[in-house]
Motif scaffolding. Structure first.
Motif, short mmCIF file in Angstrom:
data_model
loop_
_atom_site.label_atom_id
_atom_site.label_comp_id
_atom_site.label_asym_id
_atom_site.label_seq_id
_atom_site.Cartn_x
_atom_site.Cartn_y
_atom_site.Cartn_z
N THR A 270 0.83 -1.21 0.00
CA THR A 270 0.00 0.00 0.00
C THR A 270 0.86 1.26 0.00
OG1 THR A 270 -1.79 -1.13 1.18
CG2 THR A 270 -1.76 1.28 1.27
N GLY A 271 1.88 1.29 0.88
CA GLY A 271 2.75 2.46 0.96
C GLY A 271 3.55 2.68 -0.32
N ALA A 272 4.05 1.60 -0.91
CA ALA A 272 4.88 1.72 -2.11
C ALA A 272 4.05 2.21 -3.30
CB ALA A 272 5.53 0.38 -2.44
N VAL A 273 2.88 1.65 -3.48
CA VAL A 273 2.02 2.07 -4.59
C VAL A 273 1.53 3.50 -4.37
CG1 VAL A 273 -0.12 1.61 -5.84
CG2 VAL A 273 1.34 -0.29 -5.13
N ARG A 274 1.20 3.81 -3.13
CA ARG A 274 0.78 5.19 -2.82
C ARG A 274 1.87 6.18 -3.18
NH1 ARG A 274 3.15 9.52 -0.52
NH2 ARG A 274 1.59 11.04 0.18
N ASP A 275 3.12 5.86 -2.82
CA ASP A 275 4.22 6.78 -3.08
C ASP A 275 4.40 7.02 -4.58
OD1 ASP A 275 4.63 6.99 -0.40
OD2 ASP A 275 6.49 5.83 -0.35
N SER A 276 4.40 5.96 -5.37
CA SER A 276 4.59 6.11 -6.81
C SER A 276 3.44 6.89 -7.44
CB SER A 276 4.70 4.73 -7.48
OG SER A 276 5.82 4.03 -7.00
N TYR A 277 2.22 6.53 -7.07
CA TYR A 277 1.05 7.17 -7.68
C TYR A 277 0.96 8.65 -7.29
CZ TYR A 277 -3.73 8.28 -8.92
OH TYR A 277 -4.84 8.89 -9.44
N ALA A 308 13.62 -11.85 2.16
CA ALA A 308 14.28 -11.42 0.92
C ALA A 308 13.27 -10.88 -0.10
CB ALA A 308 15.07 -12.58 0.33
N GLU A 309 12.06 -11.49 -0.14
CA GLU A 309 11.05 -11.04 -1.11
C GLU A 309 10.64 -9.59 -0.83
OE1 GLU A 309 9.02 -12.16 -3.67
OE2 GLU A 309 10.33 -13.85 -4.09
N LEU A 310 10.39 -9.29 0.45
CA LEU A 310 9.98 -7.94 0.80
C LEU A 310 11.10 -6.93 0.53
CD1 LEU A 310 7.94 -8.44 4.10
CD2 LEU A 310 7.15 -7.25 2.05
N LYS A 311 12.32 -7.30 0.85
CA LYS A 311 13.44 -6.40 0.60
C LYS A 311 13.59 -6.13 -0.90
CE LYS A 311 17.26 -7.01 2.88
NZ LYS A 311 18.46 -7.64 3.47
N ALA A 312 13.46 -7.18 -1.70
CA ALA A 312 13.59 -7.00 -3.16
C ALA A 312 12.45 -6.13 -3.70
CB ALA A 312 13.59 -8.36 -3.84
N PHE A 313 11.25 -6.34 -3.16
CA PHE A 313 10.11 -5.54 -3.62
C PHE A 313 10.32 -4.06 -3.31
CE2 PHE A 313 6.08 -3.47 -2.49
CZ PHE A 313 5.42 -3.54 -3.71
N ILE A 314 10.75 -3.76 -2.07
CA ILE A 314 10.96 -2.37 -1.69
C ILE A 314 12.08 -1.74 -2.51
CG2 ILE A 314 11.73 -0.87 0.19
CD1 ILE A 314 10.27 -2.72 2.12
N LYS A 315 13.15 -2.50 -2.76
CA LYS A 315 14.24 -1.98 -3.57
C LYS A 315 13.76 -1.65 -4.98
CE LYS A 315 18.92 -2.98 -5.23
NZ LYS A 315 18.60 -2.51 -6.60
N GLY A 316 12.96 -2.56 -5.56
CA GLY A 316 12.44 -2.31 -6.90
C GLY A 316 11.57 -1.06 -6.96
N GLU A 317 10.73 -0.89 -5.94
CA GLU A 317 9.87 0.29 -5.91
C GLU A 317 10.69 1.56 -5.70
OE1 GLU A 317 6.53 0.29 -6.60
OE2 GLU A 317 7.03 -1.77 -7.15
N ASN A 318 11.72 1.48 -4.85
CA ASN A 318 12.59 2.64 -4.67
C ASN A 318 13.30 3.02 -5.96
OD1 ASN A 318 11.93 2.82 -1.98
ND2 ASN A 318 13.76 1.77 -1.24
N ASP A 319 13.76 2.00 -6.70
CA ASP A 319 14.42 2.28 -7.98
C ASP A 319 13.46 2.95 -8.96
OD1 ASP A 319 16.72 1.18 -6.98
OD2 ASP A 319 16.44 -0.78 -7.94
N ASN A 320 12.19 2.52 -8.94
CA ASN A 320 11.20 3.13 -9.83
C ASN A 320 10.97 4.60 -9.47
OD1 ASN A 320 10.81 0.71 -11.19
ND2 ASN A 320 9.07 0.10 -9.93
N ILE A 321 10.92 4.90 -8.17
CA ILE A 321 10.71 6.29 -7.75
C ILE A 321 11.92 7.14 -8.11
CG2 ILE A 321 10.45 7.79 -5.74
CD1 ILE A 321 8.70 5.71 -4.46
N LYS A 350 16.54 6.95 -0.75
CA LYS A 350 17.76 6.17 -0.60
C LYS A 350 17.99 5.72 0.83
CE LYS A 350 20.18 8.44 -4.44
NZ LYS A 350 21.27 9.37 -4.83
N SER A 351 17.53 6.51 1.78
CA SER A 351 17.68 6.13 3.18
C SER A 351 16.80 4.94 3.55
CB SER A 351 17.31 7.32 4.09
OG SER A 351 15.92 7.58 4.03
N ASN A 352 15.85 4.63 2.64
CA ASN A 352 14.95 3.51 2.89
C ASN A 352 15.53 2.19 2.37
OD1 ASN A 352 12.48 2.51 3.89
ND2 ASN A 352 11.64 2.44 1.82
N THR A 353 16.77 2.25 1.86
CA THR A 353 17.41 1.04 1.37
C THR A 353 17.66 0.07 2.53
OG1 THR A 353 18.49 2.29 -0.38
CG2 THR A 353 19.38 0.12 0.10
N LEU A 354 17.19 -1.16 2.32
CA LEU A 354 17.27 -2.15 3.43
C LEU A 354 18.38 -3.16 3.16
CD1 LEU A 354 13.45 -2.70 3.82
CD2 LEU A 354 14.92 -1.25 5.20
#
Length: 354
Positions: A270-277, A308-321, A350-354
């Motif tokens: 929810t947070g990741a999609v909210r941020d991008s949108y 690992a799945e959650l970390k990869a998902f957050i990293k991918g969303e951060n890269d998109n932003i 970038k500070s959200n990198t896990l």
């Protein structure tokens, strides 16, 4: 030979030559004036006849226009009555169709469309719309009644999970309407059918639908998102984690761990999609880093660090932003943020990198 002049030989007793000339001139002028008057009278009569003819023609045309206008009014009134009848009939048919649609096709609470409509009417027109978030209720525990119905405990699990998300996480995420209790019945079929049925009625509102689905020892979470007036939703798989429904039914501790993981996944998505949108459509800053760095959400961050799945998902969303924050890729952001703001957002992401 001298020619005798009348004035010299003819005498007019009592009249001088001036009076004779004047009398002759007056007579000649009177005849000429009479002819001019007659011609002027003839022209005036012709003009009067022409004016009378024009007046009659104008009156006839005006009468014809009035008749034509009245006929058009009658025809328009008839068309209006026919159009009103068609609209009334269509409205009745649509109401009947909507009733059956909500009864047999709509996978959510039948009162949800009315609730959203009431919210829209009561809000100010200048308020930017929030992102609607809906969590589908896939079966979590083993099915009952020979696989035709969900386990009764699932409803309570989802109720507590949605309550926690809405109460503890959504306030930090912001700009989200998390539709708690929207899904009143289990989503047994899964797939995209339910998503398309939701999009049918909610296509004019920005919406995210999160769909869990168990298959072969894993719980898969997919997301469907669309912005207003999108013809179709964008559906894609997001992440997954290992899951055993039988063990979850028997072992309450394992069940709680899985529920907490599912809760973390729902809030992070929810947070990741909210941020991008919100960043790309309304120029709002990301808030997922705020959620994950909040002291009250230390357990959530701990779960993410161990998955690992959650970390990869957050990293991918951060890269998109970060890609969206590139001025060359998204120059319209400069209409909302200055360069210092953009650099600050980049550092926050970038500070959200896990």
């Amino acid at each position: 030979m001298d020619i005798p002049i009348a004035s010299q030989n003819i005498r007019f007793p009592g009249y001088g030559m001036f009076w004779v000339a004047n009398s002759i001139s007056s007579t000649l002028l009177g005849w000429n004036n009479r002819r001019l008057q007659d011609k002027a009278h003839e022209r005036n009569q012709a003009f009067q006849l022409e004016m009378e003819r024009a007046r009659h023609i104008t009156d006839d045309e005006r009468m014809q226009e009035d008749i034509a206008f009245k006929r058009r009014l009658v025809a328009l009134a008839r068309e209006q009555r026919q159009e009103t009848s068609r609209q009334s009939f269509n409205a009745q048919m649509q109401a009947i169709e909507l009733k059956y649609y909500l009864q047999y096709c709509w996978p959510l609470d039948p009162l949800l469309p009315q609730t959203i409509l009431h919210e829209i009417r009561s809000e100010a027109t200048n308020i930017a719309p929030h992102l609607n978030v809906i969590l589908m209720h896939a079966p979590l525990l083993p099915l009952r009644a020979y696989g035709t119905d969900a386990n009764a405990a699932d409803a309570q699990i989802y109720k507590e999970l949605e309550y926690t998300v809405k109460k503890n996480d959504i306030p930090l995420i912001g700009n989200v309407d998390f539709r708690k209790d929207a899904c009143l019945k289990p989503d047994l079929s899964g797939g995209n059918a339910s998503i398309m049925n939701i999009h049918f009625l909610m296509s004019q509102m920005p919406t995210l639908v999160i769909s869990p689905q168990y298959s072969d020892g894993k719980m898969y979470l997919s997301g469907a998102v669309w912005e207003p007036q999108a013809s179709r939703p964008l559906i894609r798989p997001l992440l997954n984690f290992d899951y055993n429904p039988v063990e979850a039914e028997k072992d309450i501790e394992y069940r709680n761990e899985v529920i907490e993981l599912l809760h973390t996944c729902v809030s992070v998505i929810t947070g990741a999609v909210r941020d991008s949108y919100m960043l790309l459509t309304q120029g709002k800053k990301p808030t997922l880093p705020t959620l994950l760095n909040d002291k009250e959400h230390a357990d959530m961050k701990r779960i993410i660090m161990g998955n690992a799945e959650l970390k990869a998902f957050i990293k991918g969303e951060n890269d998109n932003i970060l890609a969206a924050l590139d001025e060359e890729n998204t120059p319209q952001l400069l209409d909302v943020f200055d360069k210092n703001d953009i650099e600050a957002i980049k550092e926050q992401v970038k500070s959200n990198t896990l």
